[in-house]
Design a protein around this motif. Structure first.
Motif, PDB file in Angstrom:
ATOM      1  N   GLN A 140       0.814  -1.219   0.000  1.00  0.00           N
ATOM      2  CA  GLN A 140       0.000   0.000   0.000  1.00  0.00           C
ATOM      3  C   GLN A 140       0.853   1.277   0.000  1.00  0.00           C
ATOM      4  O   GLN A 140       0.352   2.347  -0.307  1.00  0.00           O
ATOM      5  N   ASN A 141       2.132   1.136   0.340  1.00  0.00           N
ATOM      6  CA  ASN A 141       2.991   2.325   0.371  1.00  0.00           C
ATOM      7  C   ASN A 141       3.864   2.454  -0.872  1.00  0.00           C
ATOM      8  O   ASN A 141       4.804   3.231  -0.900  1.00  0.00           O
ATOM      9  N   LEU A 142       3.533   1.668  -1.864  1.00  0.00           N
ATOM     10  CA  LEU A 142       4.417   1.596  -3.017  1.00  0.00           C
ATOM     11  C   LEU A 142       4.343   2.842  -3.904  1.00  0.00           C
ATOM     12  O   LEU A 142       3.280   3.225  -4.358  1.00  0.00           O
ATOM     13  N   ILE A 143       5.477   3.476  -4.090  1.00  0.00           N
ATOM     14  CA  ILE A 143       5.537   4.678  -4.929  1.00  0.00           C
ATOM     15  C   ILE A 143       6.865   4.698  -5.656  1.00  0.00           C
ATOM     16  O   ILE A 143       7.907   4.425  -5.075  1.00  0.00           O
ATOM     17  N   TYR A 144       6.828   4.959  -6.939  1.00  0.00           N
ATOM     18  CA  TYR A 144       8.075   5.201  -7.669  1.00  0.00           C
ATOM     19  C   TYR A 144       8.080   6.640  -8.172  1.00  0.00           C
ATOM     20  O   TYR A 144       7.045   7.157  -8.576  1.00  0.00           O
ATOM     21  N   ASN A 145       9.241   7.211  -8.139  1.00  0.00           N
ATOM     22  CA  ASN A 145       9.384   8.606  -8.514  1.00  0.00           C
ATOM     23  C   ASN A 145      10.255   8.687  -9.766  1.00  0.00           C
ATOM     24  O   ASN A 145      11.394   8.250  -9.753  1.00  0.00           O
ATOM     25  N   ILE A 146       9.691   9.225 -10.864  1.00  0.00           N
ATOM     26  CA  ILE A 146      10.498   9.406 -12.080  1.00  0.00           C
ATOM     27  C   ILE A 146      10.731  10.895 -12.257  1.00  0.00           C
ATOM     28  O   ILE A 146       9.774  11.672 -12.281  1.00  0.00           O
ATOM     29  N   SER A 147      11.981  11.324 -12.342  1.00  0.00           N
ATOM     30  CA  SER A 147      12.211  12.757 -12.549  1.00  0.00           C
ATOM     31  C   SER A 147      12.898  13.022 -13.877  1.00  0.00           C
ATOM     32  O   SER A 147      13.749  12.259 -14.321  1.00  0.00           O
ATOM     33  N   PHE A 148      12.482  14.109 -14.505  1.00  0.00           N
ATOM     34  CA  PHE A 148      12.957  14.454 -15.832  1.00  0.00           C
ATOM     35  C   PHE A 148      13.890  15.640 -15.798  1.00  0.00           C
ATOM     36  O   PHE A 148      13.599  16.653 -15.190  1.00  0.00           O
ATOM     37  N   SER A 149      15.014  15.480 -16.482  1.00  0.00           N
ATOM     38  CA  SER A 149      15.835  16.650 -16.743  1.00  0.00           C
ATOM     39  C   SER A 149      16.348  16.497 -18.170  1.00  0.00           C
ATOM     40  O   SER A 149      16.995  15.497 -18.502  1.00  0.00           O
ATOM     41  N   GLY A 150      15.987  17.424 -19.019  1.00  0.00           N
ATOM     42  CA  GLY A 150      16.360  17.344 -20.435  1.00  0.00           C
ATOM     43  C   GLY A 150      15.706  16.150 -21.098  1.00  0.00           C
ATOM     44  O   GLY A 150      14.522  15.905 -20.904  1.00  0.00           O
ATOM     45  N   SER A 183      16.581  12.968 -20.739  1.00  0.00           N
ATOM     46  CA  SER A 183      16.712  11.693 -20.057  1.00  0.00           C
ATOM     47  C   SER A 183      16.008  11.764 -18.711  1.00  0.00           C
ATOM     48  O   SER A 183      15.638  12.830 -18.244  1.00  0.00           O
ATOM     49  N   TYR A 184      15.825  10.605 -18.120  1.00  0.00           N
ATOM     50  CA  TYR A 184      15.182  10.622 -16.823  1.00  0.00           C
ATOM     51  C   TYR A 184      15.744   9.566 -15.903  1.00  0.00           C
ATOM     52  O   TYR A 184      16.419   8.644 -16.330  1.00  0.00           O
ATOM     53  N   GLU A 185      15.440   9.781 -14.634  1.00  0.00           N
ATOM     54  CA  GLU A 185      15.930   8.861 -13.622  1.00  0.00           C
ATOM     55  C   GLU A 185      14.763   8.304 -12.848  1.00  0.00           C
ATOM     56  O   GLU A 185      13.777   8.992 -12.649  1.00  0.00           O
ATOM     57  N   ILE A 186      14.896   7.099 -12.425  1.00  0.00           N
ATOM     58  CA  ILE A 186      13.837   6.528 -11.600  1.00  0.00           C
ATOM     59  C   ILE A 186      14.430   6.189 -10.247  1.00  0.00           C
ATOM     60  O   ILE A 186      15.529   5.672 -10.147  1.00  0.00           O
ATOM     61  N   GLU A 187      13.691   6.557  -9.230  1.00  0.00           N
ATOM     62  CA  GLU A 187      14.179   6.317  -7.874  1.00  0.00           C
ATOM     63  C   GLU A 187      13.797   4.914  -7.434  1.00  0.00           C
ATOM     64  O   GLU A 187      12.620   4.607  -7.273  1.00  0.00           O
ATOM     65  N   PHE A 188      14.777   4.070  -7.261  1.00  0.00           N
ATOM     66  CA  PHE A 188      14.498   2.714  -6.791  1.00  0.00           C
ATOM     67  C   PHE A 188      14.625   2.679  -5.269  1.00  0.00           C
ATOM     68  O   PHE A 188      15.404   3.430  -4.699  1.00  0.00           O
ATOM     69  N   PRO A 189      13.885   1.798  -4.632  1.00  0.00           N
ATOM     70  CA  PRO A 189      14.076   1.649  -3.187  1.00  0.00           C
ATOM     71  C   PRO A 189      15.510   1.193  -2.906  1.00  0.00           C
ATOM     72  O   PRO A 189      16.105   0.507  -3.751  1.00  0.00           O
ATOM     73  N   GLU A 190      16.018   1.551  -1.765  1.00  0.00           N
ATOM     74  CA  GLU A 190      17.396   1.216  -1.378  1.00  0.00           C
ATOM     75  C   GLU A 190      17.786  -0.219  -1.717  1.00  0.00           C
ATOM     76  O   GLU A 190      18.831  -0.472  -2.290  1.00  0.00           O
ATOM     77  N   GLU A 191      16.898  -1.157  -1.386  1.00  0.00           N
ATOM     78  CA  GLU A 191      17.285  -2.570  -1.524  1.00  0.00           C
ATOM     79  C   GLU A 191      17.473  -2.999  -2.982  1.00  0.00           C
ATOM     80  O   GLU A 191      18.079  -4.023  -3.241  1.00  0.00           O
ATOM     81  N   TYR A 192      16.955  -2.220  -3.934  1.00  0.00           N
ATOM     82  CA  TYR A 192      17.121  -2.613  -5.338  1.00  0.00           C
ATOM     83  C   TYR A 192      18.382  -2.006  -5.960  1.00  0.00           C
ATOM     84  O   TYR A 192      18.782  -2.384  -7.041  1.00  0.00           O
ATOM     85  N   ILE A 193      18.943  -0.998  -5.294  1.00  0.00           N
ATOM     86  CA  ILE A 193      20.082  -0.311  -5.918  1.00  0.00           C
ATOM     87  C   ILE A 193      21.362  -1.036  -5.597  1.00  0.00           C
ATOM     88  O   ILE A 193      22.080  -0.686  -4.684  1.00  0.00           O
ATOM     89  N   THR A 194      21.619  -2.076  -6.362  1.00  0.00           N
ATOM     90  CA  THR A 194      22.835  -2.815  -6.075  1.00  0.00           C
ATOM     91  C   THR A 194      23.719  -2.974  -7.298  1.00  0.00           C
ATOM     92  O   THR A 194      24.916  -3.050  -7.192  1.00  0.00           O
ATOM     93  N   GLU A 195      23.100  -3.053  -8.468  1.00  0.00           N
ATOM     94  CA  GLU A 195      23.905  -3.456  -9.623  1.00  0.00           C
ATOM     95  C   GLU A 195      23.895  -2.458 -10.763  1.00  0.00           C
ATOM     96  O   GLU A 195      24.115  -1.279 -10.539  1.00  0.00           O
ATOM     97  N   VAL A 196      23.697  -2.965 -11.951  1.00  0.00           N
ATOM     98  CA  VAL A 196      23.753  -2.209 -13.213  1.00  0.00           C
ATOM     99  C   VAL A 196      23.346  -0.735 -13.178  1.00  0.00           C
ATOM    100  O   VAL A 196      22.707  -0.285 -12.238  1.00  0.00           O
TER     101      VAL A 196
END
Ligand SMILES: [Zn+2]
Length: 327
Positions: free
Chosen positions: A4-14, A16-29
């Motif tokens: 129920q607390n699931l939220i992804y944040n996509i931010s745009f600059s120019g 390209s864009y970035e997606i904010e992953f939860p801490e536990e997913y930010i490990t690799e590529v």
């Protein structure tokens, strides 16, 4: 992550864009020197295109069954639990069955599983009934069907237009020094699709399809790029990228990929000519084709794959089949 607390944040600059992953997913590529690499418009269309969603139907049926058997529907905790399990089942199925290892990282799989599970959860909460869930499954297949159409034809069809118009997406602005950054909050696969498709159609990026592995990739320099930069785990490439392999063995042709490409084009054309692209017919067949490709590569033989392709031509069997497991 609680569903129920699931939220992804996509931010745009120019562009390209970035997606904010939860801490536990930010490990690799996609992380170099600790900094997330920006994504190109169309990145998620490719990922959704490549996924094999055929498992969803069965997993949904199990979820519906479990929900119907909950004794007390007011027990929020149990419902949350069921949807969390549902999410984990999807993720583990994807992780086991993905053939496109290097296009889709495990982090992407977590993202797609989260968004799909939330889409089901949301529909259930709104409708307060489990019989809505099979239609959510159809919706997921439809999104994949839209991705296939956009990548193949690069145009908005009436069905895609109205799908986009009906989707409401939350947008927040934030300031970084003097520039304004657009932050989209997404919670479902359809919202991810809508954001990416709009950026992709605006951008001038071109997708190419690899002659060895059929994966899509972003064109980098030359005009006639036909071999992708992804490492290929299949024989005979042995983890060389298709591009490197072609450089080393310029005369080599991949029999399985050629066969798949021909069948794909013919079936797509048949469905397009009949005006049935927005239905779930093509993705269902295509997902089974991906599965058969995996078997063919494992066995090192094209025979069964050829039989499957010959026996499942839409011109022969019609467009009503929903289960290809017996072919
Ligand atoms: Zn390739």
């Amino acid at each position: 992550m609680e569903i129920q607390n699931l939220i992804y944040n996509i931010s745009f600059s120019g562009n390209s864009y970035e997606i904010e992953f939860p801490e536990e997913y930010i490990t690799e590529v996609q992380q170099e020197n600790g900094v997330c690499q920006p994504l190109f418009a169309g990145s998620f269309l490719i990922k959704i295109y490549n996924m094999n969603f055929s498992c969803l139907k069965n997993i949904t049926a199990i979820l519906v069954d479990a929900l119907d058997n909950l004794e007390d529907f007011n027990m929020e905790y149990d419902i949350e639990d069921l949807f969390s399990n549902f999410r984990d089942t999807i993720a583990s199925y994807f992780l086991e069955n993905i053939t496109y290892d290097y296009c889709i990282s495990s982090r992407d799989i977590e993202l797609l599983s989260d968004l799909i599970a939330y889409q089901f959860y949301h529909a259930y909460k709104i409708n307060k009934a489990s019989d809505i869930l099979p239609s959510v499954c159809e919706k997921i297949y439809q999104i994949q069907s839209f991705c296939i159409q956009i990548i193949e034809d690069k145009e908005y069809t009436p069905a895609i237009r109205s799908f986009i118009e009906e989707t409401i997406i939350m947008l927040l602005y934030s300031f970084s020094n003097d520039s304004v950054i657009e932050n989209y909050i997404i919670r479902s696969l359809e919202e991810l699709f809508v954001i990416d498709v709009i950026q992709y159609m605006k951008a001038k990026t071109t997708l190419c399809q690899c002659k060895f592995c059929n994966k899509f990739f972003f064109k980098q320099k030359r005009n006639t790029e036909v071999y992708c930069p992804y490492p290929n785990v299949n024989k005979p490439y042995n983890k060389m990228s298709c591009r490197e392999y072609h450089k080393k063995y310029p005369k080599y042709e991949d029999e399985i990929s050629t066969k798949i490409m021909q069948a794909y084009k013919a079936q797509y054309k048949y469905i397009a000519d009949k005006g049935l692209l927005s239905k779930n017919i093509f993705p269902l067949w295509f997902n089974e084709l991906k599965k058969r490709e995996r078997f063919a590569r494992k066995e090192g033989s094209i025979k069964k794959l050829e039989d499957f392709i010959n026996n499942t031509r839409f011109s022969k069997i019609g467009c009503d089949i929903t289960d290809y497991s017996n072919y």
